[in-house]
Design a protein around this motif. Structure first.
Motif, PDB file in Angstrom:
ATOM      1  N   TYR A   1       3.405   3.084 -12.726  1.00 26.01           N
ATOM      2  CA  TYR A   1       3.568   3.734 -14.022  1.00 26.01           C
ATOM      3  C   TYR A   1       4.641   2.992 -14.801  1.00 26.01           C
ATOM      4  O   TYR A   1       5.808   2.961 -14.413  1.00 26.01           O
ATOM      5  CB  TYR A   1       3.961   5.201 -13.833  1.00 26.01           C
ATOM      6  N   GLN A   2       4.243   2.359 -15.907  1.00 22.93           N
ATOM      7  CA  GLN A   2       5.131   1.493 -16.679  1.00 22.93           C
ATOM      8  C   GLN A   2       4.862   1.731 -18.163  1.00 22.93           C
ATOM      9  O   GLN A   2       3.814   1.349 -18.647  1.00 22.93           O
ATOM     10  CB  GLN A   2       4.828   0.046 -16.294  1.00 22.93           C
ATOM     11  N   THR A   3       5.784   2.361 -18.865  1.00 22.55           N
ATOM     12  CA  THR A   3       5.522   2.647 -20.283  1.00 22.55           C
ATOM     13  C   THR A   3       6.567   2.071 -21.223  1.00 22.55           C
ATOM     14  O   THR A   3       6.551   2.379 -22.407  1.00 22.55           O
ATOM     15  CB  THR A   3       5.433   4.163 -20.530  1.00 22.55           C
ATOM     16  N   ASP A   4       7.451   1.227 -20.741  1.00 24.26           N
ATOM     17  CA  ASP A   4       8.459   0.651 -21.604  1.00 24.26           C
ATOM     18  C   ASP A   4       7.838  -0.386 -22.533  1.00 24.26           C
ATOM     19  O   ASP A   4       7.021  -1.201 -22.112  1.00 24.26           O
ATOM     20  CB  ASP A   4       9.557   0.011 -20.756  1.00 24.26           C
TER      21      ASP A   4
ATOM     22  N   ASN B   1       7.346  12.654 -11.827  1.00 25.36           N
ATOM     23  CA  ASN B   1       6.370  13.319 -10.965  1.00 25.36           C
ATOM     24  C   ASN B   1       5.003  12.671 -11.204  1.00 25.36           C
ATOM     25  O   ASN B   1       4.335  12.969 -12.192  1.00 25.36           O
ATOM     26  CB  ASN B   1       6.318  14.815 -11.263  1.00 25.36           C
ATOM     27  N   LEU B   2       4.609  11.779 -10.308  1.00 28.52           N
ATOM     28  CA  LEU B   2       3.361  11.040 -10.471  1.00 28.52           C
ATOM     29  C   LEU B   2       2.228  11.600  -9.613  1.00 28.52           C
ATOM     30  O   LEU B   2       1.239  10.916  -9.364  1.00 28.52           O
ATOM     31  CB  LEU B   2       3.584   9.558 -10.154  1.00 28.52           C
ATOM     32  N   ARG B   3       2.347  12.851  -9.196  1.00 29.80           N
ATOM     33  CA  ARG B   3       1.234  13.489  -8.480  1.00 29.80           C
ATOM     34  C   ARG B   3       0.071  13.704  -9.445  1.00 29.80           C
ATOM     35  O   ARG B   3       0.262  13.878 -10.644  1.00 29.80           O
ATOM     36  CB  ARG B   3       1.665  14.828  -7.912  1.00 29.80           C
TER      37      ARG B   3
ATOM     38  N   ASP C   1       3.763  15.050 -14.262  1.00 27.69           N
ATOM     39  CA  ASP C   1       4.865  14.985 -15.227  1.00 27.69           C
ATOM     40  C   ASP C   1       5.520  13.606 -15.138  1.00 27.69           C
ATOM     41  O   ASP C   1       6.652  13.467 -14.668  1.00 27.69           O
ATOM     42  CB  ASP C   1       5.881  16.089 -14.936  1.00 27.69           C
ATOM     43  N   PRO C   2       4.812  12.570 -15.578  1.00 24.64           N
ATOM     44  CA  PRO C   2       5.333  11.213 -15.391  1.00 24.64           C
ATOM     45  C   PRO C   2       6.652  10.940 -16.116  1.00 24.64           C
ATOM     46  O   PRO C   2       7.452  10.147 -15.631  1.00 24.64           O
ATOM     47  CB  PRO C   2       4.215  10.319 -15.918  1.00 24.64           C
ATOM     48  N   ALA C   3       6.899  11.603 -17.222  1.00 23.41           N
ATOM     49  CA  ALA C   3       8.156  11.381 -17.950  1.00 23.41           C
ATOM     50  C   ALA C   3       9.367  11.733 -17.093  1.00 23.41           C
ATOM     51  O   ALA C   3      10.448  11.178 -17.271  1.00 23.41           O
ATOM     52  CB  ALA C   3       8.166  12.197 -19.238  1.00 23.41           C
TER      53      ALA C   3
ATOM     54  N   PHE D   1       0.816  -1.204   0.000  1.00 22.29           N
ATOM     55  CA  PHE D   1       0.000   0.000   0.000  1.00 22.29           C
ATOM     56  C   PHE D   1       0.854   1.260   0.000  1.00 22.29           C
ATOM     57  O   PHE D   1       1.968   1.278   0.495  1.00 22.29           O
ATOM     58  CB  PHE D   1      -0.990   0.010   1.171  1.00 22.29           C
ATOM     59  N   ARG D   2       0.294   2.275  -0.644  1.00 24.99           N
ATOM     60  CA  ARG D   2       0.894   3.612  -0.759  1.00 24.99           C
ATOM     61  C   ARG D   2       2.302   3.579  -1.356  1.00 24.99           C
ATOM     62  O   ARG D   2       3.208   4.247  -0.882  1.00 24.99           O
ATOM     63  CB  ARG D   2       0.887   4.315   0.583  1.00 24.99           C
ATOM     64  N   ASN D   3       2.456   2.809  -2.409  1.00 26.32           N
ATOM     65  CA  ASN D   3       3.732   2.754  -3.115  1.00 26.32           C
ATOM     66  C   ASN D   3       3.627   3.496  -4.436  1.00 26.32           C
ATOM     67  O   ASN D   3       2.566   3.549  -5.044  1.00 26.32           O
ATOM     68  CB  ASN D   3       4.127   1.299  -3.400  1.00 26.32           C
ATOM     69  N   VAL D   4       4.741   4.036  -4.864  1.00 26.15           N
ATOM     70  CA  VAL D   4       4.876   4.587  -6.207  1.00 26.15           C
ATOM     71  C   VAL D   4       5.905   3.716  -6.905  1.00 26.15           C
ATOM     72  O   VAL D   4       7.049   3.611  -6.461  1.00 26.15           O
ATOM     73  CB  VAL D   4       5.331   6.055  -6.175  1.00 26.15           C
ATOM     74  N   ILE D   5       5.468   3.050  -7.967  1.00 23.69           N
ATOM     75  CA  ILE D   5       6.338   2.139  -8.703  1.00 23.69           C
ATOM     76  C   ILE D   5       6.486   2.702 -10.110  1.00 23.69           C
ATOM     77  O   ILE D   5       5.516   2.850 -10.840  1.00 23.69           O
ATOM     78  CB  ILE D   5       5.753   0.715  -8.720  1.00 23.69           C
TER      79      ILE D   5
END
Length: 188
Positions: free
Chosen positions: A47-50, A166-168, A161-163, A13-17
């Motif tokens: 967040y995974q875009t590869d 910044n995943l806020r 700004d995910p690139a 819980f409450r992770n940023v991956i």
């Protein structure tokens, strides 16, 4: 990776991956023993875009997911929001109750881009030749077939700004105020 969970419970819980991995979050086992302990995944941002590492949440590698509860997560993935084997006594998404809760997914925002294959599940018993593979191209098709994510959202979560990591959430994000209250996690 969270593997194996033979007794549990496991709380993620409450992770940023964020980043380039085979799967942003891998659940299951690789030790020869299945993961039957309960998994609770709450309030995570993945967040995974590869292009090569194309899975948000995965049990890739033959593992079977059981007893998993997903709530209030954001999964943004290049190809699959969820990629998993689901261990059921018979092939297909109607799983009998005697095997316990297989999955319980709701109130999540699941996004993949481009629209290729949204969710891929392999349903069936963990015996050779016992699985059927089903690809759900949209959240609506997954919802209709499995009765999961009834209040889930298929949308861009509008991250700042995910690139640049910044995943806020932006002020107009569809994720704002869309989750559910989970006692002892977000009830205060």
């Amino acid at each position: 990776s969270a593997a194996p969970v033979q007794a549990g419970p496991l709380y993620v819980f409450r992770n940023v991956i964020f980043g380039r991995l085979n799967a942003a979050l891998k659940l299951g086992y690789n030790s020869g023993a299945p993961s039957y302990g309960p998994h609770f995944l709450y309030h995570n941002t993945i967040y995974q875009t590869d292009v090569v590492a194309d899975k948000g949440v995965s049990t890739d590698g033959g593992e079977y997911l059981r007893n998993a509860v997903f709530r209030n997560n954001i999964v943004y993935s290049y190809r699959y929001a969820l990629y998993s084997n689901i261990d059921t006594p018979t092939a297909g998404p109607s799983y009998p109750q005697q095997y316990g809760q297989i999955m319980d997914m709701d109130y999540d925002i699941l996004t993949q881009t481009p629209s290729i294959e949204y969710i891929k599940l392999r349903w069936g018993p963990s015996t050779p030749g016992g699985k059927i593979e089903v690809v759900y191209p949209t959240l609506a098709s997954f919802r209709s077939a499995t009765n999961q994510e009834l209040r889930g959202i298929e949308a861009d979560p509008l991250l700042e700004d995910p690139a640049n990591g910044n995943l806020r959430l932006q002020s107009t994000s569809p994720a704002i105020d869309k989750g559910v209250i989970i006692p002892n996690f977000n009830d205060a």
